[in-house]
Design a protein around this motif. Structure first.
Motif, PDB file in Angstrom:
ATOM      1  N   PHE A  14       0.843  -1.178   0.000  1.00  0.00           N
ATOM      2  CA  PHE A  14       0.000   0.000   0.000  1.00  0.00           C
ATOM      3  C   PHE A  14       0.886   1.238   0.000  1.00  0.00           C
ATOM      4  N   GLU A  15       0.278   2.367  -0.325  1.00  0.00           N
ATOM      5  CA  GLU A  15       0.956   3.656  -0.224  1.00  0.00           C
ATOM      6  C   GLU A  15       0.113   4.544   0.668  1.00  0.00           C
ATOM      7  N   MET A  16       0.768   5.259   1.550  1.00  0.00           N
ATOM      8  CA  MET A  16       0.085   6.188   2.440  1.00  0.00           C
ATOM      9  C   MET A  16       0.857   7.495   2.425  1.00  0.00           C
ATOM     10  N   SER A  17       0.136   8.614   2.254  1.00  0.00           N
ATOM     11  CA  SER A  17       0.804   9.908   2.158  1.00  0.00           C
ATOM     12  C   SER A  17      -0.123  10.997   2.687  1.00  0.00           C
ATOM     13  N   ASP A  18       0.403  12.218   2.707  1.00  0.00           N
ATOM     14  CA  ASP A  18      -0.429  13.359   3.066  1.00  0.00           C
ATOM     15  C   ASP A  18      -1.542  13.473   2.040  1.00  0.00           C
ATOM     16  N   GLY A  19      -2.735  13.794   2.513  1.00  0.00           N
ATOM     17  CA  GLY A  19      -3.880  13.907   1.625  1.00  0.00           C
ATOM     18  C   GLY A  19      -4.269  15.346   1.381  1.00  0.00           C
ATOM     19  N   GLU A  20      -5.377  15.515   0.688  1.00  0.00           N
ATOM     20  CA  GLU A  20      -5.869  16.851   0.362  1.00  0.00           C
ATOM     21  C   GLU A  20      -7.285  17.100   0.882  1.00  0.00           C
ATOM     22  N   LYS A  21      -7.891  16.123   1.547  1.00  0.00           N
ATOM     23  CA  LYS A  21      -9.266  16.259   2.032  1.00  0.00           C
ATOM     24  C   LYS A  21      -9.354  17.425   3.012  1.00  0.00           C
ATOM     25  N   ASP A  22     -10.366  18.274   2.852  1.00  0.00           N
ATOM     26  CA  ASP A  22     -10.477  19.443   3.715  1.00  0.00           C
ATOM     27  C   ASP A  22     -11.736  19.446   4.585  1.00  0.00           C
ATOM     28  N   THR A  23     -12.486  18.348   4.558  1.00  0.00           N
ATOM     29  CA  THR A  23     -13.645  18.221   5.437  1.00  0.00           C
ATOM     30  C   THR A  23     -13.514  16.938   6.246  1.00  0.00           C
TER      31      THR A  23
END
Length: 187
Positions: free
Chosen positions: A159-168
């Motif tokens: 898997f890959e896990m990183s900083d996301g962009e979701k703002d809610t």
């Protein structure tokens, strides 16, 4: 031969195909699993509000939304529940069959009633791979200062896990449907 005791070890490369293909007899059960997970996240957030550990916005309307896109061959399940931190994604998603509901109930057993929390973000989540070649999670925790998280897996053990962009606050799960299951991308 001497007596021997120990723990069984399970190789995830061998067990993951079994989970993907044989976890449930009906492939459409993934809907129940993912929607239950969203409902569970909403229930948890409302419990935290009732206990004074979080304040829901005045205009909060709990919802789990399913969006299909036949052009992109995707299906999304979106909730506005409590979301997850990177540590929680690591604990609840990256460790197959760990139950977030059990952990939550144990932590708050003295503060809440005996309401049932039905979602178990663990094996049920992986039912998505019965119909999808790839799954993404975009999530933002309700916790102050939490950072959004993006998680992606192509159905293997990596898997890959990183900083996301979701703002809610909440979680969005995107299924990239396999060719045999494109009917799930139609309303």
């Amino acid at each position: 031969m001497a007596n021997k005791q120990g723990s069984l070890s399970i190789n995830s490369e061998n067990i993951f195909p079994i989970i993907k293909k044989w976890l449930y007899s009906d492939h459409d059960i993934f809907y129940r699993e993912l929607i239950s997970t969203g409902c569970d996240a909403i229930t948890k957030l409302k419990k935290l509000d009732m206990m004074g550990e979080y304040t829901l916005p005045d205009d909060y309307e709990p919802k789990v939304e399913v969006r299909v896109n036949p052009t992109e061959k995707t299906l999304k399940v979106i909730d506005n529940g409590l979301g997850m931190t990177a540590d929680e994604v690591d604990e609840y998603i990256n460790q197959i069959a760990f139950s977030g509901a059990t952990d939550f109930l144990e932590k708050y057993k003295d503060k809440s009633s005996d309401d049932q929390i039905i979602g178990h973000f663990g094996l049920g989540f992986y039912s998505a791979f019965m119909v999808a070649d790839e799954v993404h999670i975009d999530t933002l925790s309700y916790q102050d200062g939490a950072a959004p998280v993006h998680w992606a897996c192509d159905g293997g053990t990596e898997f890959e896990m990183s900083d996301g962009e979701k703002d809610t606050v909440g979680t969005e799960i995107t299924l990239f449907l396999n060719e045999d299951c494109l009917e799930f991308a139609n309303e």
